[in-house]
Design a protein around this motif. Structure first.
Motif, PDB file in Angstrom:
ATOM      1  N   GLY A   1       0.774  -1.230   0.000  1.00 59.11           N
ATOM      2  CA  GLY A   1       0.000   0.000   0.000  1.00 59.11           C
ATOM      3  C   GLY A   1       0.807   1.284   0.000  1.00 59.11           C
ATOM      4  N   LYS A   2       2.148   1.185  -0.077  1.00 56.91           N
ATOM      5  CA  LYS A   2       2.996   2.386  -0.091  1.00 56.91           C
ATOM      6  C   LYS A   2       3.676   2.523  -1.444  1.00 56.91           C
ATOM      7  CE  LYS A   2       3.031   3.013   4.599  1.00 56.91           C
ATOM      8  NZ  LYS A   2       3.443   3.907   5.588  1.00 56.91           N
ATOM      9  N   ASP A   3       4.078   3.757  -1.763  1.00 57.05           N
ATOM     10  CA  ASP A   3       4.761   4.025  -3.019  1.00 57.05           C
ATOM     11  C   ASP A   3       6.273   4.142  -2.857  1.00 57.05           C
ATOM     12  OD1 ASP A   3       2.348   4.127  -4.423  1.00 57.05           O
ATOM     13  OD2 ASP A   3       2.107   6.267  -4.023  1.00 57.05           O
ATOM     14  N   VAL A   4       6.739   4.187  -1.626  1.00 51.26           N
ATOM     15  CA  VAL A   4       8.148   4.436  -1.362  1.00 51.26           C
ATOM     16  C   VAL A   4       8.816   3.168  -0.831  1.00 51.26           C
ATOM     17  CG1 VAL A   4       7.805   5.276   1.005  1.00 51.26           C
ATOM     18  CG2 VAL A   4       9.731   6.129  -0.329  1.00 51.26           C
ATOM     19  N   PHE A   5      10.111   3.033  -1.139  1.00 52.26           N
ATOM     20  CA  PHE A   5      10.916   1.926  -0.633  1.00 52.26           C
ATOM     21  C   PHE A   5      11.623   2.371   0.644  1.00 52.26           C
ATOM     22  CE2 PHE A   5      10.308   0.436  -4.891  1.00 52.26           C
ATOM     23  CZ  PHE A   5      10.424  -0.943  -4.818  1.00 52.26           C
ATOM     24  N   TYR A   6      11.899   1.430   1.525  1.00 53.58           N
ATOM     25  CA  TYR A   6      12.582   1.685   2.786  1.00 53.58           C
ATOM     26  C   TYR A   6      13.691   0.653   2.967  1.00 53.58           C
ATOM     27  CZ  TYR A   6       8.312   4.215   4.062  1.00 53.58           C
ATOM     28  OH  TYR A   6       7.249   5.073   4.088  1.00 53.58           O
ATOM     29  N   ILE A   7      14.661   0.987   3.813  1.00 54.61           N
ATOM     30  CA  ILE A   7      15.600  -0.018   4.278  1.00 54.61           C
ATOM     31  C   ILE A   7      14.771  -0.946   5.174  1.00 54.61           C
ATOM     32  CG2 ILE A   7      17.724  -0.445   5.575  1.00 54.61           C
ATOM     33  CD1 ILE A   7      18.083   1.248   2.992  1.00 54.61           C
ATOM     34  N   PRO A   8      14.862  -2.268   5.004  1.00 53.96           N
ATOM     35  CA  PRO A   8      14.028  -3.171   5.807  1.00 53.96           C
ATOM     36  C   PRO A   8      14.235  -2.984   7.308  1.00 53.96           C
ATOM     37  CG  PRO A   8      15.125  -4.355   4.043  1.00 53.96           C
ATOM     38  CD  PRO A   8      15.713  -2.978   4.070  1.00 53.96           C
ATOM     39  N   GLY A   9      13.161  -3.094   8.044  1.00 49.18           N
ATOM     40  CA  GLY A   9      13.192  -2.935   9.496  1.00 49.18           C
ATOM     41  C   GLY A   9      11.877  -2.361   9.965  1.00 49.18           C
ATOM     42  N   GLY A  10      11.895  -1.721  11.113  1.00 45.94           N
ATOM     43  CA  GLY A  10      10.653  -1.144  11.582  1.00 45.94           C
ATOM     44  C   GLY A  10      10.743  -0.584  12.974  1.00 45.94           C
ATOM     45  N   LYS A  11       9.577  -0.319  13.533  1.00 44.59           N
ATOM     46  CA  LYS A  11       9.468   0.340  14.834  1.00 44.59           C
ATOM     47  C   LYS A  11       9.544  -0.667  15.974  1.00 44.59           C
ATOM     48  CE  LYS A  11       6.388   3.767  12.864  1.00 44.59           C
ATOM     49  NZ  LYS A  11       5.014   4.213  12.794  1.00 44.59           N
ATOM     50  N   ARG A  12      10.102  -0.191  17.045  1.00 38.14           N
ATOM     51  CA  ARG A  12      10.211  -0.947  18.287  1.00 38.14           C
ATOM     52  C   ARG A  12       8.818  -1.166  18.879  1.00 38.14           C
ATOM     53  NH1 ARG A  12      14.844  -0.511  20.554  1.00 38.14           N
ATOM     54  NH2 ARG A  12      15.185   1.501  19.586  1.00 38.14           N
ATOM     55  N   GLU A  13       8.592  -2.339  19.460  1.00 35.14           N
ATOM     56  CA  GLU A  13       7.351  -2.613  20.175  1.00 35.14           C
ATOM     57  C   GLU A  13       7.659  -2.686  21.666  1.00 35.14           C
ATOM     58  OE1 GLU A  13       5.467  -6.141  18.653  1.00 35.14           O
ATOM     59  OE2 GLU A  13       4.984  -5.186  16.751  1.00 35.14           O
ATOM     60  N   GLY A  14       6.993  -1.850  22.442  1.00 33.00           N
ATOM     61  CA  GLY A  14       7.184  -1.860  23.893  1.00 33.00           C
ATOM     62  C   GLY A  14       8.625  -1.604  24.287  1.00 33.00           C
ATOM     63  N   ALA A  15       9.160  -2.475  25.131  1.00 32.04           N
ATOM     64  CA  ALA A  15      10.519  -2.304  25.660  1.00 32.04           C
ATOM     65  C   ALA A  15      11.547  -3.129  24.897  1.00 32.04           C
ATOM     66  CB  ALA A  15      10.533  -2.677  27.132  1.00 32.04           C
ATOM     67  N   GLU A  16      11.259  -3.454  23.645  1.00 25.64           N
ATOM     68  CA  GLU A  16      12.200  -4.232  22.849  1.00 25.64           C
ATOM     69  C   GLU A  16      13.544  -3.520  22.725  1.00 25.64           C
ATOM     70  OE1 GLU A  16       9.928  -6.782  19.414  1.00 25.64           O
ATOM     71  OE2 GLU A  16      10.248  -4.659  19.016  1.00 25.64           O
ATOM     72  N   THR A  17      14.610  -4.304  22.683  1.00 26.28           N
ATOM     73  CA  THR A  17      15.940  -3.769  22.387  1.00 26.28           C
ATOM     74  C   THR A  17      16.057  -3.616  20.872  1.00 26.28           C
ATOM     75  OG1 THR A  17      16.939  -5.956  22.115  1.00 26.28           O
ATOM     76  CG2 THR A  17      16.928  -5.004  24.366  1.00 26.28           C
ATOM     77  N   ASP A  18      17.121  -2.950  20.437  1.00 24.01           N
ATOM     78  CA  ASP A  18      17.365  -2.847  18.996  1.00 24.01           C
ATOM     79  C   ASP A  18      17.463  -4.243  18.384  1.00 24.01           C
ATOM     80  OD1 ASP A  18      17.428  -0.092  19.211  1.00 24.01           O
ATOM     81  OD2 ASP A  18      19.491   0.125  18.498  1.00 24.01           O
ATOM     82  N   LEU A  19      18.205  -5.141  19.030  1.00 24.78           N
ATOM     83  CA  LEU A  19      18.388  -6.484  18.499  1.00 24.78           C
ATOM     84  C   LEU A  19      17.057  -7.224  18.386  1.00 24.78           C
ATOM     85  CD1 LEU A  19      20.196  -8.766  17.494  1.00 24.78           C
ATOM     86  CD2 LEU A  19      20.520  -9.442  19.889  1.00 24.78           C
TER      87      LEU A  19
END
Length: 139
Positions: free
Chosen positions: A30-48
């Protein structure tokens, strides 16, 4: 007390996968733009934890936690927000494929920079300067 800028922070984590001078990018459904794969943190998740979960969800591969290495953190303003993207490289197991939330994956060179968001463009600049990202597609 939080400042307005802190309240509008979009905190993301991204997987930097480069092969033959090209970087892996994904276009969400549903988007027209490409992104570097990944996303937003959920709760207290670490980067890893965020990185492992998001890449599994988006690209159906498992990143190898022992190979994850931080390559940089970038920030760019967008309307009404500040996007922060912590970038990591990592090896993986499995076969790269778009998941149900991704419409398309592609391998970009620096020439494709206009097709990614401002924060991703900063990463493209550094990768080009470091000689890791090709300026143009090979003929």
């Amino acid at each position: 007390m939080r400042t307005e800028r802190e309240q509008r922070l979009i905190d993301t984590v991204a997987w930097v996968r480069i092969e033959e001078g090209r970087i892996l990018c994904a276009r969400p459904r549903g988007k027209d733009v490409f992104y570097i794969p990944g996303g937003k943190r959920e709760g207290a998740e670490t980067d890893l934890q965020t990185l492992l979960r998001e890449i599994d969800e988006e690209l159906t591969v498992a990143l190898l936690p022992d190979t994850v290495a931080h390559v940089g953190t970038y920030e760019a303003a967008i309307p009404n927000a500040l996007v922060r993207m912590a970038c990591y490289t990592a090896d993986y197991s499995g076969v790269l494929a778009a998941s149900s939330e991704i419409d398309e994956i592609a391998w970009f060179t620096y020439a494709d920079r206009p097709h990614v968001p401002p924060v991703d463009q900063l990463l493209f600049d550094d990768l080009l300067a470091d000689g890791l990202l090709a300026r143009h597609p090979n003929p």
